[in-house]
Design a protein around this motif. Structure first.
Motif, short mmCIF file in Angstrom:
data_model
loop_
_atom_site.label_atom_id
_atom_site.label_comp_id
_atom_site.label_asym_id
_atom_site.label_seq_id
_atom_site.Cartn_x
_atom_site.Cartn_y
_atom_site.Cartn_z
N ILE A 192 0.85 -1.19 0.00
CA ILE A 192 0.00 0.00 0.00
C ILE A 192 0.88 1.24 0.00
N THR A 193 0.68 2.10 -0.97
CA THR A 193 1.47 3.34 -1.09
C THR A 193 0.89 4.42 -0.18
N VAL A 194 1.77 5.13 0.53
CA VAL A 194 1.33 6.22 1.40
C VAL A 194 1.67 7.55 0.74
N LYS A 195 0.69 8.46 0.70
CA LYS A 195 0.92 9.81 0.18
C LYS A 195 0.49 10.81 1.25
N ILE A 196 1.31 11.86 1.43
CA ILE A 196 1.00 12.91 2.39
C ILE A 196 0.33 14.07 1.66
N ILE A 197 -0.87 14.42 2.08
CA ILE A 197 -1.61 15.54 1.51
C ILE A 197 -1.91 16.52 2.63
N THR A 198 -1.30 17.70 2.57
CA THR A 198 -1.40 18.64 3.69
C THR A 198 -1.58 20.07 3.22
N GLY A 199 -2.15 20.88 4.08
CA GLY A 199 -2.28 22.31 3.80
C GLY A 199 -1.04 23.08 4.19
N ASP A 200 -0.09 22.42 4.84
CA ASP A 200 1.14 23.08 5.28
C ASP A 200 2.08 23.31 4.09
N ASN A 201 3.12 24.11 4.33
CA ASN A 201 4.05 24.41 3.23
C ASN A 201 5.04 23.27 3.00
N ALA A 202 5.74 23.34 1.91
CA ALA A 202 6.62 22.24 1.49
C ALA A 202 7.78 22.03 2.44
N ALA A 203 8.37 23.12 2.91
CA ALA A 203 9.56 23.01 3.76
C ALA A 203 9.24 22.32 5.09
N THR A 204 8.15 22.73 5.74
CA THR A 204 7.75 22.11 7.01
C THR A 204 7.42 20.64 6.81
N THR A 205 6.64 20.34 5.77
CA THR A 205 6.25 18.96 5.49
C THR A 205 7.47 18.11 5.18
N ARG A 206 8.41 18.69 4.40
CA ARG A 206 9.62 17.97 4.04
C ARG A 206 10.44 17.63 5.30
N ALA A 207 10.51 18.57 6.23
CA ALA A 207 11.30 18.37 7.45
C ALA A 207 10.71 17.24 8.29
N ILE A 208 9.37 17.24 8.44
CA ILE A 208 8.71 16.18 9.21
C ILE A 208 8.86 14.84 8.51
N ALA A 209 8.69 14.84 7.18
CA ALA A 209 8.82 13.61 6.40
C ALA A 209 10.22 13.03 6.51
N LYS A 210 11.21 13.91 6.52
CA LYS A 210 12.61 13.46 6.65
C LYS A 210 12.83 12.81 8.01
#
Length: 839
Positions: free
Chosen positions: A492-510
């Motif tokens: 099952i593929t997971v995709k993150i869909i958020t209203g937050d900006n790219a930098a914040t999301t990227r940091a959490i994802a990392k």
């Protein structure tokens, strides 16, 4: 606890008790069909019950009262089993309905508290907010940007703005809050509400049948049609042989009983309802039966970030005042400008906050300011959260006419409406990137002055003074990395869909080692893609940022067009369309809005995404076990049909080797096996290592159906060989019938064990924990023993007490006619690895 800033005290506990004593509980009561009539109507629709009634009547007419009484008792037993299964399913679903009833907020004795909706009383001060359903009728005494969707009452889909002004201050039970917050005094509850008076139940919604349900019903209908055709053929053949209408009808009815697979729809309903009940006990509330069916097919899970990947414990961590030009922690000593930044951000929030970030701002205001100004100011005008990127503006005014106009929102939104020179803008953007790259959620804060009451139509038309940035930290959940690993393992593929900006999301994802964390696309970029580009992008991209409702919906639809079975996790009002469109809409039980819960088909009670791994596993288990049950039904029905049909049509020496009483006896013994034993089977090893099954495929492929048919034919061969052996040895009809019956019963028992897996050997599955297996097999063996050795039962069913040699031979024939499939499974394990099987 949310702070009460309006000096509203509400009712005392004594007043609540008095009101409840006088007016009762806030419960809707609707007239329902009587339980007896419901049961009778359902029984009349049971084909097997109708056949038994007809057959029993013929026995009584022909003077065979013993068989007639037995079939009359069988009618009671069949009805009892059917009603038990039906009530079991309905009870499970009723418990689910009770479990999904939402709570509501009230102000009592000056404290905002959460209670069950049924505990609401007339006179209560209920606090209703964006995303919830209004629990009772009431009149508004305070509101902030409050609008309600009243389509359930009016049929109009657009939202209506409400406030405390006479004529627009009434709100009604069952309507959905589209925006804002209000405090209202309860005026009517239960059946006295507008909804209650028109007698409209929110639960009375007809659901369309699922693809699997349609497939199963079509299969059963085809079997019924085949049964009717063969019934007529056999009746006609026997009538022209004997010219006895009733005798030939009895023989034809015997065959019709053997063909009718009435266990299949019962098994389907039982598996789905009990599956929903088991999921609820795991903390996953399933609102729609079809969700249970769909869970095992999920190929993509679209997850929100805040509260799903992160803890949703927003703490104000960093400040950047435009005047101070420094990033500072709230734990350090902050200066006057930074305090003013907190104050402005607080005024830009709702007076009664329900968003975690706004709650954090109010808490920090309390921390840094000893003088509380909030009781001195009242909301004068407000602009709700809107725009791309979004922002919101609040205008407060005190009795002296002093105004505070404060705004907050996405930093880009505040930069676009502030009077900044390019150098200042660049400096702030660099600061935003620093904070976002560290995983902080960043909001811009602004303030302006406006003397006139002729406010602009859009908040973006104000010219703001940029005050600074407030940065919140919401840490990732500790188990989220392992949850995503489990999804990936299950295909099952997971995709993150958020209203937050790219930098914040990227940091959490990392931080959680998310795959392809450095690649993302924004909502605006997504909306500009062509259809072909969109299809490719949603397939290859795992992180979607700055998403808004239209963009989320576009992602879900594009994934569905790509053939994916999509699960969507959401909690806000704006997630409603995407949740409803996804194959599986998933709402959070604690932080999810009622609108999100209403749109979703599944609710995670504890907001724990790891429960979705368990839910997918349960969905796969239920589907696999249902398939085993129905394959068992097909396999065991074939020898019964052919054992009745072949001797009759070919004119063998004992053409009526099985009569209606034998058929119904076999049905009573075998029916519970499929719906009780297989429903309780544990998940097979490596279930979560297999890829999701395609949603659109037929329940049975030809290979699986052929397997069941061959199993049934092999049992038939075993039965008929023993039949011919008995005839060749010169045994009478009673001995032959007894040997045939033992073969069928032993084959049924062995088939139960062999079909617990179509891959693993019986030596592996015997270790599976299923406490019902020994009970059902034990009862089956005990009943068979009574029939064979208790003289009155033996004589009634026209059996003969056999010697040990014949019993062993008959059991051996049943064993051999089933156990051969273990060789097939061995060859399958030898030639095909597990991950290639059942795809």
């Amino acid at each position: 606890m949310i702070e009460n800033n309006f000096n509203i005290t509400g009712l005392t506990q004594n007043q609540v008790l008095e009101a409840r004593k006088k007016y009762g509980h806030n419960i809707l009561h609707f007239k329902k069909e009587s339980g007896f009539l419901y049961l009778v109507k359902n029984l009349i629709k049971e084909p097997m019950v109708i056949l038994l009634l007809v057959t029993s009547s013929i026995y009584f007419i022909t003077g065979n009262s013993g068989d007639g009484v037995f079939l009359a008792v069988a009618i009671v037993l069949v009805s009892a089993i059917s009603l038990y299964q039906d009530s079991r399913s309905r009870d499970a679903l009723e418990k689910l309905k009770i479990y999904t009833q939402p709570n509501c907020k009230v102000i009592r004795e000056g404290v905002i508290t959460e209670i069950k909706i049924e505990e609401l009383v007339i006179g209560d001060c209920m606090m209703v907010e964006e995303g919830t359903t209004i629990p009772a009728d009431g009149n508004i005494v305070h509101s902030n940007d409050f609008s309600v969707n009243e389509s359930i009452l009016t049929g109009e889909s657009f939202s209506v703005y409400k406030n405390q002004i006479e004529g627009t201050n009434s709100i009604y039970m069952g309507t959905m809050i589209a925006s804002g917050l209000a405090i209202a005094i309860v005026t009517h509850i239960g059946n006295e509400t507008k909804l209650g008076k028109i007698g409209k139940s929110l639960e009375d919604v007809l659901e369309e049948k699922t693809p699997l349900e349609v497939q199963i019903n079509n299969f059963v209908k085809k079997m019924v049609i085949v049964g009717v055709v063969i019934f007529l053929i056999v009746w006609v053949i026997n009538y022209f042989n004997s010219y006895n209408v009733l005798d030939s009808l009895l023989k034809a009815l015997t065959l019709a009983m053997s063909i009718l697979p009435e266990e299949i729809p019962v098994a389907f309903t039982t598996f789905m309802a009990m599956g929903a009940w088991r999921l609820m006990k795991m903390g996953v509330v399933v609102k729609q039966m079809k969700t249970v069916e769909t869970l095992g097919s999920a190929t993509v899970i679209c997850s929100d970030k805040t509260g799903t990947i992160t803890e949703n414990k927003m703490s104000l961590a960093k400040l950047y005042s435009f005047e101070s030009k420094r990033i500072i922690s709230t734990k350090e000593e902050i200066n006057k400008e930074e305090k003013e930044l907190i104050r402005t951000a607080m005024w830009a929030s709702e007076p009664i906050p329900f968003d975690p970030m706004e709650i954090a701002l109010h808490e920090n205001y309390n921390k840094f300011f000893t003088l509380d100004e909030r009781p001195l100011y009242k909301m004068y005008h407000e602009y709700p959260l809107d725009g791309k990127p979004p922002m919101m503006t609040h205008i407060f005014q005190d009795d002296a006419g002093n105004r505070i106009i404060a705004a907050k929102g996405a930093p880009e939104a505040l930069l676009n409406v502030s009077n900044l020179i390019p150098f200042e803008r660049k400096q702030i953007e660099e600061t935003i990137n620093i904070l976002a790259n560290d995983g902080y959620r960043v909001l811009g804060v602004g303030r302006t002055v406006f003397k006139s009451d002729n406010f602009p139509s859009k908040q973006q038309d104000f010219q703001f003074s940029f005050k600074g940035l407030v940065a919140f930290y919401d840490p990732p959940k500790q188990n989220i990395q392992s949850v995503f690993d489990d999804f990936n393992t299950a295909g099952i593929t997971v995709k993150i869909i958020t209203g937050d900006n790219a930098a914040t999301t990227r940091a959490i994802a990392k931080q959680i080692s998310f795959k392809d964390y450095d690649k993302s696309i924004s909502g605006d970029e997504l909306m500009n893609l062509s259809d072909s580009e969109l299809s490719k992008t949603v397939s290859e991209t795992q992180i979607f940022t700055r998403m808004f409702p239209e963009a989320k919906l576009k992602i879900i639809n594009a994934l569905k067009l790509n053939g994916e079975v999509v699960a969507m996790v959401g909690d806000g009002v704006n997630d409603g369309p995407a949740l409803k469109t996804a194959h599986i809409g998933i709402a959070m039980g604690k932080k999810g809005t009622e609108i999100a819960k209403d749109a979703a088909s599944l609710i995670l009670v504890d907001d724990d995404l790891s429960k979705m791994v368990d839910a997918v596993a349960m969905g796969r288990k239920i589907y696999t076990n249902l398939k085993k049950a129905i394959q068992y039904i097909i396999s065991i029905h074939i020898p019964i049909i052919l054992t009745v049909f072949i001797p009759l049509v070919l004119g063998w020496i004992y053409p009526n080797i099985l009569s209606p009483i034998h058929i119904i006896l076999l049905e009573l013994i075998m029916g519970p096996t499929c719906s009780i034993v297989y429903e309780n089977e544990p998940m097979e090893e490596d279930t979560m290592l297999q890829k999701p099954r395609p949603y659109s495929v037929a329940f049975f492929n030809w290979k699986e159906l052929t397997t069941s048919i061959i199993q049934g034919l092999m049992i038939t061969i075993g039965v008929l060989i023993m039949y011919q052996y008995a005839v060749a040895q010169g045994y009478n009809e009673a001995i032959t019938r007894t040997m045939v019956f033992i073969v069928l019963m032993s084959a049924n028992i062995f088939l139960t064990f062999v079909n617990r897996s179509f891959y693993y050997s019986v030596f592996t599955t015997i270790k599976y924990k299923n406490r019902l297996i020994p009970i059902v097999i034990g009862v089956t063996t005990f009943i068979t023993t009574l029939l064979l050795f208790v003289r009155p039962l033996n004589e009634f069913f026209q059996f003969e007490i056999l010697n040990a040699s014949l019993i062993v031979k008959s059991i051996g024939a049943g064993f051999v006619s089933v156990i051969w499939f273990e060789i097939v499974k061995w060859l399958k394990r030898k030639n095909r690895p597990l991950n290639e099987v059942l795809r």
